[in-house]
Design a protein around this motif. Structure first.
Motif, PDB file in Angstrom:
ATOM      1  N   GLY A 142       0.722  -1.245   0.000  1.00 33.42           N
ATOM      2  CA  GLY A 142       0.000   0.000   0.000  1.00 33.42           C
ATOM      3  C   GLY A 142       0.751   1.296   0.000  1.00 33.42           C
ATOM      4  O   GLY A 142       1.434   1.665  -0.948  1.00 33.42           O
ATOM      5  N   LYS A 143       0.636   2.035   1.103  1.00 35.32           N
ATOM      6  CA  LYS A 143       1.214   3.370   1.219  1.00 35.32           C
ATOM      7  C   LYS A 143       2.735   3.327   1.115  1.00 35.32           C
ATOM      8  O   LYS A 143       3.350   4.249   0.573  1.00 35.32           O
ATOM      9  CB  LYS A 143       0.797   3.993   2.546  1.00 35.32           C
ATOM     10  CG  LYS A 143       1.169   5.455   2.696  1.00 35.32           C
ATOM     11  CD  LYS A 143       0.813   5.986   4.078  1.00 35.32           C
ATOM     12  CE  LYS A 143      -0.681   5.962   4.322  1.00 35.32           C
ATOM     13  NZ  LYS A 143      -1.053   6.557   5.640  1.00 35.32           N
ATOM     14  N   ASN A 144       3.360   2.254   1.625  1.00 26.81           N
ATOM     15  CA  ASN A 144       4.819   2.141   1.530  1.00 26.81           C
ATOM     16  C   ASN A 144       5.282   2.232   0.083  1.00 26.81           C
ATOM     17  O   ASN A 144       6.309   2.851  -0.218  1.00 26.81           O
ATOM     18  CB  ASN A 144       5.298   0.807   2.108  1.00 26.81           C
ATOM     19  CG  ASN A 144       5.009   0.664   3.584  1.00 26.81           C
ATOM     20  OD1 ASN A 144       4.934   1.641   4.303  1.00 26.81           O
ATOM     21  ND2 ASN A 144       4.826  -0.571   4.025  1.00 26.81           N
ATOM     22  N   ASN A 145       4.562   1.582  -0.812  1.00 27.13           N
ATOM     23  CA  ASN A 145       4.948   1.574  -2.216  1.00 27.13           C
ATOM     24  C   ASN A 145       4.963   2.985  -2.796  1.00 27.13           C
ATOM     25  O   ASN A 145       5.896   3.371  -3.511  1.00 27.13           O
ATOM     26  CB  ASN A 145       4.004   0.681  -3.018  1.00 27.13           C
ATOM     27  CG  ASN A 145       4.161  -0.793  -2.683  1.00 27.13           C
ATOM     28  OD1 ASN A 145       5.201  -1.208  -2.172  1.00 27.13           O
ATOM     29  ND2 ASN A 145       3.142  -1.583  -2.967  1.00 27.13           N
ATOM     30  N   CYS A 146       3.938   3.753  -2.486  1.00 24.51           N
ATOM     31  CA  CYS A 146       3.873   5.130  -2.981  1.00 24.51           C
ATOM     32  C   CYS A 146       4.984   5.972  -2.371  1.00 24.51           C
ATOM     33  O   CYS A 146       5.622   6.784  -3.065  1.00 24.51           O
ATOM     34  CB  CYS A 146       2.503   5.735  -2.659  1.00 24.51           C
ATOM     35  SG  CYS A 146       1.128   4.917  -3.528  1.00 24.51           S
ATOM     36  N   MET A 147       5.241   5.790  -1.077  1.00 28.11           N
ATOM     37  CA  MET A 147       6.299   6.540  -0.405  1.00 28.11           C
ATOM     38  C   MET A 147       7.671   6.202  -0.977  1.00 28.11           C
ATOM     39  O   MET A 147       8.535   7.081  -1.131  1.00 28.11           O
ATOM     40  CB  MET A 147       6.270   6.253   1.095  1.00 28.11           C
ATOM     41  CG  MET A 147       5.160   6.938   1.851  1.00 28.11           C
ATOM     42  SD  MET A 147       5.435   8.720   2.020  1.00 28.11           S
ATOM     43  CE  MET A 147       6.696   8.737   3.297  1.00 28.11           C
ATOM     44  N   ALA A 148       7.901   4.936  -1.294  1.00 27.13           N
ATOM     45  CA  ALA A 148       9.199   4.526  -1.831  1.00 27.13           C
ATOM     46  C   ALA A 148       9.473   5.210  -3.170  1.00 27.13           C
ATOM     47  O   ALA A 148      10.573   5.738  -3.407  1.00 27.13           O
ATOM     48  CB  ALA A 148       9.249   3.012  -1.985  1.00 27.13           C
ATOM     49  N   GLU A 170      -6.003  -3.222  -1.395  1.00 26.75           N
ATOM     50  CA  GLU A 170      -4.790  -2.556  -0.942  1.00 26.75           C
ATOM     51  C   GLU A 170      -4.800  -1.071  -1.287  1.00 26.75           C
ATOM     52  O   GLU A 170      -4.217  -0.257  -0.588  1.00 26.75           O
ATOM     53  CB  GLU A 170      -3.568  -3.247  -1.551  1.00 26.75           C
ATOM     54  CG  GLU A 170      -2.286  -3.002  -0.805  1.00 26.75           C
ATOM     55  CD  GLU A 170      -1.200  -3.996  -1.173  1.00 26.75           C
ATOM     56  OE1 GLU A 170      -0.066  -3.541  -1.398  1.00 26.75           O
ATOM     57  OE2 GLU A 170      -1.467  -5.216  -1.239  1.00 26.75           O
ATOM     58  N   TYR A 171      -5.481  -0.726  -2.395  1.00 24.82           N
ATOM     59  CA  TYR A 171      -5.580   0.671  -2.832  1.00 24.82           C
ATOM     60  C   TYR A 171      -7.045   1.086  -2.914  1.00 24.82           C
ATOM     61  O   TYR A 171      -7.484   1.713  -3.871  1.00 24.82           O
ATOM     62  CB  TYR A 171      -4.846   0.856  -4.168  1.00 24.82           C
ATOM     63  CG  TYR A 171      -3.369   0.644  -3.994  1.00 24.82           C
ATOM     64  CD1 TYR A 171      -2.545   1.666  -3.529  1.00 24.82           C
ATOM     65  CD2 TYR A 171      -2.794  -0.611  -4.211  1.00 24.82           C
ATOM     66  CE1 TYR A 171      -1.200   1.462  -3.305  1.00 24.82           C
ATOM     67  CE2 TYR A 171      -1.452  -0.829  -3.988  1.00 24.82           C
ATOM     68  CZ  TYR A 171      -0.655   0.215  -3.533  1.00 24.82           C
ATOM     69  OH  TYR A 171       0.682  -0.001  -3.288  1.00 24.82           O
ATOM     70  N   GLY A 172      -7.786   0.712  -1.869  1.00 26.26           N
ATOM     71  CA  GLY A 172      -9.226   0.947  -1.856  1.00 26.26           C
ATOM     72  C   GLY A 172      -9.633   2.378  -1.587  1.00 26.26           C
ATOM     73  O   GLY A 172     -10.665   2.838  -2.073  1.00 26.26           O
ATOM     74  N   SER A 173      -8.824   3.118  -0.823  1.00 24.31           N
ATOM     75  CA  SER A 173      -9.208   4.500  -0.520  1.00 24.31           C
ATOM     76  C   SER A 173      -8.963   5.392  -1.728  1.00 24.31           C
ATOM     77  O   SER A 173      -8.059   5.144  -2.533  1.00 24.31           O
ATOM     78  CB  SER A 173      -8.415   5.019   0.682  1.00 24.31           C
ATOM     79  OG  SER A 173      -7.066   5.264   0.331  1.00 24.31           O
ATOM     80  N   LYS A 174      -9.750   6.440  -1.825  1.00 32.43           N
ATOM     81  CA  LYS A 174      -9.668   7.336  -2.975  1.00 32.43           C
ATOM     82  C   LYS A 174      -8.292   7.982  -3.086  1.00 32.43           C
ATOM     83  O   LYS A 174      -7.685   8.031  -4.166  1.00 32.43           O
ATOM     84  CB  LYS A 174     -10.760   8.407  -2.876  1.00 32.43           C
ATOM     85  CG  LYS A 174     -10.847   9.327  -4.088  1.00 32.43           C
ATOM     86  CD  LYS A 174     -12.011  10.296  -3.936  1.00 32.43           C
ATOM     87  CE  LYS A 174     -12.097  11.215  -5.149  1.00 32.43           C
ATOM     88  NZ  LYS A 174     -13.241  12.178  -5.011  1.00 32.43           N
ATOM     89  N   GLY A 175      -7.784   8.482  -1.958  1.00 28.03           N
ATOM     90  CA  GLY A 175      -6.491   9.158  -1.971  1.00 28.03           C
ATOM     91  C   GLY A 175      -5.356   8.233  -2.336  1.00 28.03           C
ATOM     92  O   GLY A 175      -4.481   8.585  -3.148  1.00 28.03           O
ATOM     93  N   LEU A 176      -5.342   7.032  -1.761  1.00 32.10           N
ATOM     94  CA  LEU A 176      -4.259   6.093  -2.034  1.00 32.10           C
ATOM     95  C   LEU A 176      -4.335   5.578  -3.464  1.00 32.10           C
ATOM     96  O   LEU A 176      -3.302   5.376  -4.121  1.00 32.10           O
ATOM     97  CB  LEU A 176      -4.323   4.939  -1.039  1.00 32.10           C
ATOM     98  CG  LEU A 176      -3.065   4.077  -0.887  1.00 32.10           C
ATOM     99  CD1 LEU A 176      -1.847   4.935  -0.586  1.00 32.10           C
ATOM    100  CD2 LEU A 176      -3.267   3.031   0.208  1.00 32.10           C
ATOM    101  N   ASN A 177      -5.552   5.388  -3.971  1.00 32.52           N
ATOM    102  CA  ASN A 177      -5.710   4.939  -5.348  1.00 32.52           C
ATOM    103  C   ASN A 177      -5.197   6.002  -6.322  1.00 32.52           C
ATOM    104  O   ASN A 177      -4.539   5.682  -7.324  1.00 32.52           O
ATOM    105  CB  ASN A 177      -7.177   4.620  -5.629  1.00 32.52           C
ATOM    106  CG  ASN A 177      -7.372   3.924  -6.958  1.00 32.52           C
ATOM    107  OD1 ASN A 177      -7.622   4.566  -7.969  1.00 32.52           O
ATOM    108  ND2 ASN A 177      -7.250   2.604  -6.958  1.00 32.52           N
ATOM    109  N   LEU A 178      -5.470   7.256  -6.023  1.00 28.17           N
ATOM    110  CA  LEU A 178      -4.974   8.352  -6.863  1.00 28.17           C
ATOM    111  C   LEU A 178      -3.451   8.394  -6.844  1.00 28.17           C
ATOM    112  O   LEU A 178      -2.801   8.525  -7.894  1.00 28.17           O
ATOM    113  CB  LEU A 178      -5.552   9.683  -6.372  1.00 28.17           C
ATOM    114  CG  LEU A 178      -5.090  10.947  -7.099  1.00 28.17           C
ATOM    115  CD1 LEU A 178      -5.534  10.910  -8.564  1.00 28.17           C
ATOM    116  CD2 LEU A 178      -5.645  12.190  -6.402  1.00 28.17           C
ATOM    117  N   ALA A 179      -2.869   8.274  -5.644  1.00 32.48           N
ATOM    118  CA  ALA A 179      -1.407   8.281  -5.538  1.00 32.48           C
ATOM    119  C   ALA A 179      -0.801   7.110  -6.294  1.00 32.48           C
ATOM    120  O   ALA A 179       0.226   7.256  -6.971  1.00 32.48           O
ATOM    121  CB  ALA A 179      -1.008   8.235  -4.062  1.00 32.48           C
TER     122      ALA A 179
END
Length: 431
Positions: A142-148, A170-179
């Motif tokens: 999830g978020k780790n991938n975007c941060m990396a 894993e990318y269910g939220s709107k913000g995380l899916n956009l990122a």
């Protein structure tokens, strides 16, 4: 001069939230040990120190307990656990061999307001990459991938991100899916575990996808396969007790057939937030059955027929002599528990859940049984029917169990790890 140039070894940094005992964390620890033993320099980069972590062979860190001697050799550093409490870790010197570790959580004196905290987290992670100078970064979840990807931008380091479950979850939220949709096209590669997971992404990401399923945990490959005739009349399930793993489906399905097969037990391994709910359901089934039989049943077992074992060590040895394994998840990546049960010759039943991990493993009716997804009542009936068919037909059950053993070859650590190595080598040559 970079650390990898000093050692003459290629350096892989592996990034994840912690080494807490979960499926993704176990895979990363196994990969760290594999690449280290294959001659690579490996650094595990985690946000936190979990209170209950996987043991990593050749690790260069050790949590410090109060009883430990303060004068033992090593550098003491302060880190945060997952509850953001300060803990102490002793690090071996950089000259000593082993798998290194870096912690990137913001300490209390580094925190500010929300926006500032995000910038500081990115900076701390980016400074880590600048300091380590790895030849490749592997990130999980999830978020780790975007941060990396975001923190390593412009550094010339290939970043491989890995989605470990159903991408829609894993990318269910709107913000995380956009990122994810903005950043994944910038990754050097995207590792998924199933063909269904790759199909989730848009074309510019899908073309970067590489399917690398989980390998079998070596502990499940050890020991002899228990002959079918010597196995206990036990149905087992292994996994976190939560609504996604959905063990209540198995409890209810077993409740439908338990009077037909009084010498069978259902044993559930694992713990989690839904345990009390599942135990209450099981207790209700047991109570109703006892009332209905007035204590005069031909039950050949002592005590409850549905047993919760909690988290245990050495689960491979606990389930090795069972006959049937059941996975009831609503969503899965490549389910470790299912591969492991198949590798020990259990007859396996699984829901045919997205994103297709069980379907990649099981050929329905040949080496296991797939339960179609649907309404709860229909799935309960389908699972009860599948259990009945295996219990009542020993030859069928044994044949499926024997056929399941093929995963020992297809998903062996040697085979899957060599695929990771080949993939990484190709990416590192291209940079």
């Amino acid at each position: 001069m970079s650390a990898n140039m000093d050692s003459g070894k290629k350096h892989i940094a592996m990034y994840i939230g912690s080494l807490n005992k979960g499926g993704a964390e176990r895979v990363m620890c196994n990969l760290a040990e594999y690449f280290y033993n294959a001659g690579y320099q490996v650094t595990l980069v985690t946000t936190y120190l979990a209170d209950d972590e996987y043991e990593v062979a050749d690790r260069k860190w050790e949590p410090v307990m109060e009883k430990d001697k303060a004068d033992e050799p090593g550098r003491l550093i302060k880190v945060l656990n997952m509850d953001e409490h300060i803990k102490t870790v002793r690090m071996k010197s950089s000259e000593e061999p082993g798998i290194d570790r870096v912690f990137t959580a913001l300490m209390p004196d580094e925190k500010g307001k929300r926006v500032a905290n995000f910038r500081n987290r990115v900076k701390k992670l980016r400074d880590t990459w600048k300091s380590l100078k790895p030849d490749l970064i592997l990130s999980f979840l999830g978020k780790n991938n975007c941060m990396a990807i975001y923190s390593a931008r412009g550094l010339g380091i290939p970043v491989v991100v890995s989605v470990r479950s159903n991408p829609s979850r894993e990318y269910g939220s709107k913000g995380l899916n956009l990122a994810m949709n903005m950043l994944f096209p910038k990754a050097a590669g995207v590792v998924v575990q199933t063909t269904g997971a790759a199909e989730y992404f848009k074309d510019c990401i899908r073309k970067k996808c590489w399917i690398l399923p989980n390998s079998i945990n070596p502990s499940f490959m050890k020991g002899n396969i228990v002959p079918f005739s010597e196995r206990k009349n036990t149905i087992v399930s292994v996994g976190r007790l939560d609504d996604n793993k959905n063990q209540i489906l198995l409890i209810r399905a077993f409740g439908k057939i338990m009077d037909e097969f009084p010498d069978y037990r259902l044993v559930i391994y694992g713990d989690g937030p839904s345990r009390k709910k599942f135990e209450k359901e099981a207790a209700g089934i047991e109570a109703a059955r006892s009332a209905g039989t007035s204590g005069s049943s031909d039950d050949h077992t002592d005590g409850n027929r549905i047993v919760f074992m909690g988290n245990v060590s050495g689960v491979a040895d606990k389930i090795r002599d069972a006959k049937i394994f059941v996975l009831t998840s609503k969503q899965e990546g490549m389910p470790n528990a299912l591969i492991e049960a198949m590798s020990m010759g259990l007859a396996c039943i699984s829901t045919d859940c997205p994103c297709g991990g069980p379907r990649d493993l099981i050929r329905d009716g040949e080496n296991g049984i797939l339960i179609p997804m649907g309404e709860d009542s229909a799935m309960e009936d389908s699972l009860a029917k599948a259990l009945r068919s295996l219990i009542s037909d020993a030859k069928k059950c044994e044949a499926m169990a024997d056929a399941a053993l093929a995963v020992r070859k297809d998903y062996s650590p040697e085979k899957i790890n060599s695929q990771w190595k080949e993939y990484f080598e190709g990416l590192m040559r291209d940079t």
